[in-house]
Structure formats: C-alpha cells, structure tokens
Design a protein around this motif. Structure first.
Motif, PDB file in Angstrom:
ATOM      1  N   PHE A  75     -16.384 -11.731  -4.917  1.00  0.00           N
ATOM      2  CA  PHE A  75     -15.813 -10.419  -5.216  1.00  0.00           C
ATOM      3  C   PHE A  75     -15.020  -9.997  -3.985  1.00  0.00           C
ATOM      4  CE2 PHE A  75     -15.434  -5.946  -6.019  1.00  0.00           C
ATOM      5  CZ  PHE A  75     -15.403  -5.836  -7.399  1.00  0.00           C
ATOM      6  N   VAL A  76     -13.739  -9.700  -4.177  1.00  0.00           N
ATOM      7  CA  VAL A  76     -12.841  -9.491  -3.043  1.00  0.00           C
ATOM      8  C   VAL A  76     -12.397  -8.032  -2.944  1.00  0.00           C
ATOM      9  CG1 VAL A  76     -10.720 -10.228  -1.887  1.00  0.00           C
ATOM     10  CG2 VAL A  76     -12.019 -11.862  -3.284  1.00  0.00           C
ATOM     11  N   PHE A  77     -12.785  -7.390  -1.848  1.00  0.00           N
ATOM     12  CA  PHE A  77     -12.250  -6.083  -1.470  1.00  0.00           C
ATOM     13  C   PHE A  77     -11.099  -6.315  -0.495  1.00  0.00           C
ATOM     14  CE2 PHE A  77     -16.864  -5.548  -2.110  1.00  0.00           C
ATOM     15  CZ  PHE A  77     -16.882  -4.561  -3.080  1.00  0.00           C
ATOM     16  N   GLY A  78     -10.200  -5.341  -0.385  1.00  0.00           N
ATOM     17  CA  GLY A  78      -9.160  -5.523   0.618  1.00  0.00           C
ATOM     18  C   GLY A  78      -8.023  -4.532   0.486  1.00  0.00           C
ATOM     19  N   MET A  79      -7.113  -4.623   1.450  1.00  0.00           N
ATOM     20  CA  MET A  79      -5.936  -3.753   1.458  1.00  0.00           C
ATOM     21  C   MET A  79      -4.839  -4.418   2.280  1.00  0.00           C
ATOM     22  SD  MET A  79      -6.811  -0.746   4.210  1.00  0.00           S
ATOM     23  CE  MET A  79      -7.358  -1.115   5.884  1.00  0.00           C
ATOM     24  N   HIS A  80      -3.612  -3.922   2.113  1.00  0.00           N
ATOM     25  CA  HIS A  80      -2.545  -4.325   3.027  1.00  0.00           C
ATOM     26  C   HIS A  80      -1.980  -3.086   3.698  1.00  0.00           C
ATOM     27  CE1 HIS A  80       1.237  -3.195   0.875  1.00  0.00           C
ATOM     28  NE2 HIS A  80       0.505  -3.355  -0.217  1.00  0.00           N
ATOM     29  N   GLN A  81      -1.532  -3.265   4.915  1.00  0.00           N
ATOM     30  CA  GLN A  81      -1.100  -2.131   5.728  1.00  0.00           C
ATOM     31  C   GLN A  81      -0.162  -2.641   6.825  1.00  0.00           C
ATOM     32  OE1 GLN A  81      -4.021   0.435   8.223  1.00  0.00           O
ATOM     33  NE2 GLN A  81      -3.882   1.482   6.241  1.00  0.00           N
ATOM     34  N   GLY A  82       0.752  -1.789   7.262  1.00  0.00           N
ATOM     35  CA  GLY A  82       1.650  -2.156   8.342  1.00  0.00           C
ATOM     36  C   GLY A  82       0.896  -2.397   9.646  1.00  0.00           C
ATOM     37  N   ILE A 108      -7.630  -8.322   4.670  1.00  0.00           N
ATOM     38  CA  ILE A 108      -6.641  -7.372   5.184  1.00  0.00           C
ATOM     39  C   ILE A 108      -5.358  -8.125   5.470  1.00  0.00           C
ATOM     40  CG2 ILE A 108      -6.014  -5.776   7.038  1.00  0.00           C
ATOM     41  CD1 ILE A 108      -8.932  -5.089   7.383  1.00  0.00           C
ATOM     42  N   MET A 109      -4.289  -7.687   4.833  1.00  0.00           N
ATOM     43  CA  MET A 109      -2.959  -8.208   5.164  1.00  0.00           C
ATOM     44  C   MET A 109      -2.310  -7.256   6.153  1.00  0.00           C
ATOM     45  SD  MET A 109       0.444  -8.797   2.778  1.00  0.00           S
ATOM     46  CE  MET A 109       0.188 -10.515   2.306  1.00  0.00           C
ATOM     47  N   GLY A 110      -1.897  -7.785   7.302  1.00  0.00           N
ATOM     48  CA  GLY A 110      -1.306  -6.932   8.331  1.00  0.00           C
ATOM     49  C   GLY A 110      -2.373  -6.070   8.978  1.00  0.00           C
ATOM     50  N   GLY A 111      -2.049  -4.792   9.191  1.00  0.00           N
ATOM     51  CA  GLY A 111      -3.014  -3.867   9.763  1.00  0.00           C
ATOM     52  C   GLY A 111      -3.073  -3.929  11.282  1.00  0.00           C
ATOM     53  N   ALA A 112      -3.650  -2.905  11.867  1.00  0.00           N
ATOM     54  CA  ALA A 112      -3.775  -2.789  13.316  1.00  0.00           C
ATOM     55  C   ALA A 112      -4.689  -3.875  13.885  1.00  0.00           C
ATOM     56  CB  ALA A 112      -4.332  -1.409  13.673  1.00  0.00           C
ATOM     57  N   GLN A 113      -4.477  -4.198  15.143  1.00  0.00           N
ATOM     58  CA  GLN A 113      -5.374  -5.127  15.834  1.00  0.00           C
ATOM     59  C   GLN A 113      -6.798  -4.569  15.904  1.00  0.00           C
ATOM     60  OE1 GLN A 113      -4.863  -8.307  16.926  1.00  0.00           O
ATOM     61  NE2 GLN A 113      -2.932  -8.085  15.812  1.00  0.00           N
ATOM     62  N   LYS A 128     -11.353 -11.774   6.197  1.00  0.00           N
ATOM     63  CA  LYS A 128     -10.201 -12.625   6.508  1.00  0.00           C
ATOM     64  C   LYS A 128      -8.973 -11.753   6.723  1.00  0.00           C
ATOM     65  CE  LYS A 128     -11.412 -16.971   4.166  1.00  0.00           C
ATOM     66  NZ  LYS A 128     -11.201 -17.898   5.284  1.00  0.00           N
ATOM     67  N   PHE A 129      -8.142 -12.171   7.677  1.00  0.00           N
ATOM     68  CA  PHE A 129      -6.907 -11.459   7.975  1.00  0.00           C
ATOM     69  C   PHE A 129      -5.715 -12.337   7.616  1.00  0.00           C
ATOM     70  CE2 PHE A 129     -10.091  -9.498  10.662  1.00  0.00           C
ATOM     71  CZ  PHE A 129      -9.828  -8.141  10.482  1.00  0.00           C
ATOM     72  N   VAL A 130      -4.768 -11.727   6.937  1.00  0.00           N
ATOM     73  CA  VAL A 130      -3.546 -12.406   6.520  1.00  0.00           C
ATOM     74  C   VAL A 130      -2.390 -11.744   7.247  1.00  0.00           C
ATOM     75  CG1 VAL A 130      -2.078 -13.001   4.548  1.00  0.00           C
ATOM     76  CG2 VAL A 130      -4.563 -12.836   4.249  1.00  0.00           C
ATOM     77  N   ASP A 131      -1.475 -12.542   7.765  1.00  0.00           N
ATOM     78  CA  ASP A 131      -0.340 -11.984   8.509  1.00  0.00           C
ATOM     79  C   ASP A 131       0.453 -11.026   7.640  1.00  0.00           C
ATOM     80  OD1 ASP A 131      -1.005 -13.440  10.744  1.00  0.00           O
ATOM     81  OD2 ASP A 131       0.457 -15.038  10.382  1.00  0.00           O
ATOM     82  N   PHE A 132       0.948  -9.972   8.284  1.00  0.00           N
ATOM     83  CA  PHE A 132       1.806  -9.009   7.586  1.00  0.00           C
ATOM     84  C   PHE A 132       3.026  -9.712   7.007  1.00  0.00           C
ATOM     85  CE2 PHE A 132       5.553  -6.267   7.588  1.00  0.00           C
ATOM     86  CZ  PHE A 132       5.118  -5.236   6.775  1.00  0.00           C
ATOM     87  N   SER A 133       3.443  -9.279   5.837  1.00  0.00           N
ATOM     88  CA  SER A 133       4.652  -9.816   5.220  1.00  0.00           C
ATOM     89  C   SER A 133       5.423  -8.681   4.568  1.00  0.00           C
ATOM     90  CB  SER A 133       4.303 -10.869   4.161  1.00  0.00           C
ATOM     91  OG  SER A 133       5.463 -11.306   3.490  1.00  0.00           O
ATOM     92  N   GLY A 134       6.742  -8.732   4.719  1.00  0.00           N
ATOM     93  CA  GLY A 134       7.593  -7.775   4.028  1.00  0.00           C
ATOM     94  C   GLY A 134       8.101  -8.333   2.706  1.00  0.00           C
ATOM     95  N   ASP A 135       7.666  -9.535   2.365  1.00  0.00           N
ATOM     96  CA  ASP A 135       8.108 -10.186   1.143  1.00  0.00           C
ATOM     97  C   ASP A 135       7.341  -9.635  -0.052  1.00  0.00           C
ATOM     98  OD1 ASP A 135       9.526 -12.449  -0.292  1.00  0.00           O
ATOM     99  OD2 ASP A 135       7.430 -12.923  -0.723  1.00  0.00           O
ATOM    100  N   ALA A 136       8.060  -9.074  -1.008  1.00  0.00           N
ATOM    101  CA  ALA A 136       7.410  -8.412  -2.143  1.00  0.00           C
ATOM    102  C   ALA A 136       6.561  -9.374  -2.964  1.00  0.00           C
ATOM    103  CB  ALA A 136       8.463  -7.751  -3.029  1.00  0.00           C
ATOM    104  N   VAL A 137       7.004 -10.613  -3.104  1.00  0.00           N
ATOM    105  CA  VAL A 137       6.240 -11.583  -3.880  1.00  0.00           C
ATOM    106  C   VAL A 137       4.903 -11.856  -3.213  1.00  0.00           C
ATOM    107  CG1 VAL A 137       6.161 -13.976  -4.687  1.00  0.00           C
ATOM    108  CG2 VAL A 137       8.283 -12.660  -4.893  1.00  0.00           C
ATOM    109  N   ARG A 138       4.927 -12.063  -1.901  1.00  0.00           N
ATOM    110  CA  ARG A 138       3.668 -12.363  -1.199  1.00  0.00           C
ATOM    111  C   ARG A 138       2.728 -11.148  -1.200  1.00  0.00           C
ATOM    112  NH1 ARG A 138       1.147 -16.200   1.229  1.00  0.00           N
ATOM    113  NH2 ARG A 138      -0.190 -15.871   3.050  1.00  0.00           N
ATOM    114  N   ILE A 139       3.274  -9.965  -1.027  1.00  0.00           N
ATOM    115  CA  ILE A 139       2.441  -8.755  -1.064  1.00  0.00           C
ATOM    116  C   ILE A 139       1.749  -8.646  -2.422  1.00  0.00           C
ATOM    117  CG2 ILE A 139       2.504  -6.230  -1.140  1.00  0.00           C
ATOM    118  CD1 ILE A 139       4.716  -6.374   1.007  1.00  0.00           C
TER     119      ILE A 139
END
Length: 251
Positions: A75-82, A108-113, A128-139
């Motif tokens: 079960f996966v919780f999460g968010m993306h953030q600049g 978490i995709m992106g987000g503060a250190q 798990k942390f995923v690198d920030f992406s500005g690509d709409a498909v990846r988001i």
C-alpha cells in the motif's frame, strides 16, 4: 487605455488593483482565495472562481512499481513537491512513522532535503525518494503508483495543481493545515483534512485497511475532478467570463 482586461491572480498577497475601471473581472482560484482577496480590499463584485488549467498527458499512464522495485501488494502513500526547503512539512512522515510496516511504504518525488533527513532520523526503512521531474508524463505516472496522496505543505495551498492531479487519478487525499487553507475545498468529500499527527496517521491507516472506503473515495475524487477541476470545465468558465465581459463592454 480603452482596453478592458480580465485579470487572473494566482498570488495571495494584498490586492486591489482591479478597482481600476478597465479591469472587468478578477479570476481567483478558490473560495479561500476569494475571501483573502476581499479582505485585502479586492472588489467582490468583479470576482470569478476558476481553478488552475491543468492539462494531462494523452499517453497511457503506468505506475513506477517495477522501476522502483515496489511489490504490487504494498500500500503506497506519497506526494510530489518542488525541491523547496521553505514549504517542508514534518507532518506526513511523522504520521507515517506511526503506522509504518512491511505492508506499506511512502514515496516522495522531489521535496526538500529535510524530508530525507527526517526519514533517517525517524529510522524509516520503507520510504523511497524519487528525483524531482517537471515532465508531466513522469509526474502522472508517479501519482498512478500511489494509493493515497499524503499531502503536507507548510504554507498550505490556495488551489493545488498536485491535488487536482490526485483527484484526476482517483487518489484519496490526506492533508493537514497550512498558512493558506484553500485545499480544504479541494479535499472535501475526497479525503481527510487532519488537525494532529495522530489523526493524520489514523486516517492513513483507515484508507489502507478499509478497501471499500478507498474505492468509494476514489470514485468521488474522479467525480469532483470532472465537475469542478477538469480542463474543459475551467475553459468553459473562462469562455463564459469573456462572453459576459464582451456583452457588457464590447458593443
């Protein structure tokens, strides 16, 4: 100086410029935004509410389970953030630490250190942390990977594009207060606004354990997106605004 303008405001500061005669309408993002605008001296008779225009990729969406090595039954919780330290919220991971086990995880995709430091300090193994992406498909593929969008932002939201994306994909939202509270409107009927870390954790756990609740909330998320936040809905509102302005000033 004969031009008539429709102004679109995304900021939350003190306003009042639309008192100029050639500003026919002021477009704001949410009821919270409207209330703030009027408190700051904005003209309530010129206000219209239209959410951000969010366009979704036409390509077929898929999850990142395989790429990230996530078992399908997790079960996966999460968010993306600049990648911004100033909007870091300690609440989501503090809450997750209360329910973390081998049946779930937090992405978490992106987000503060600070999120990475916090996860280490809490001894969280299933983050798990995923690198920030500005690509709409990846988001959007990232959001497809989630079961619940676990949102937190120090300054809150006026009308969050990320939450609109969550609604589009039918992802229930758990969130917490911030300086701005426009996300209450977005989450209503589609998740839970919590007011303590314990309440946040309990809400996360409830979605994980109650499959019917998850499925019914997911349906409401998609319905709310279609009714209030879809690109077509927002464009139609703009068309109506421009037609009204033209009827009043253009002839």
């Amino acid at each position: 100086h004969d031009s008539i303008f429709v102004d679109s405001i995304h900021g939350a500061g003190a306003q009042g410029i639309e008192h100029r005669d050639n500003i026919a309408k002021t477009v704001l993002l949410s009821q919270t935004h409207i209330d703030r605008w009027i408190e700051n001296g904005g003209n309530q008779h010129k206000v219209e509410k239209v959410p951000p225009l969010i366009e979704f990729p036409s390509s077929q969406q898929y999850t990142l389970h395989t790429e990230l090595g996530i078992k399908e039954d997790r079960f996966v919780f999460g968010m993306h953030q600049g990648n911004r330290e100033d909007i870091f919220s300690p609440i989501p991971l503090n809450a997750y630490s209360m329910i973390a086990n081998e049946s779930n995880m937090f992405l978490i995709m992106g987000g503060a250190q600070q999120y990475r430091r916090q996860a280490e300090e809490l001894g969280l193994k299933n983050v798990k942390f995923v690198d920030f992406s500005g690509d709409a498909v990846r988001i959007n593929n990232f959001i497809c990977t989630l079961d619940v969008f676990a949102h937190g932002r120090r300054d809150g939201e006026m009308c969050s594009a990320a939450l609109i994306e969550a609604l589009y994909h039918g992802k229930p939202i758990v969130s917490c207060p911030g300086i701005n509270m426009g996300h209450i409107e977005q989450i209503g009927g589609c998740g839970v606004m919590t007011y303590s870390v314990a309440d946040y954790a309990m809400s996360m756990q409830r979605f994980q354990e109650d499959r019917l609740l998850l499925e019914n909330t997911s349906i409401r998320c998609k319905e709310k997106y279609n009714n209030a936040y879809s690109l077509d809905t927002a464009i139609e509102k703009y068309v109506n605004i421009y037609e009204e302005v033209y009827e009043r000033y253009g002839k």
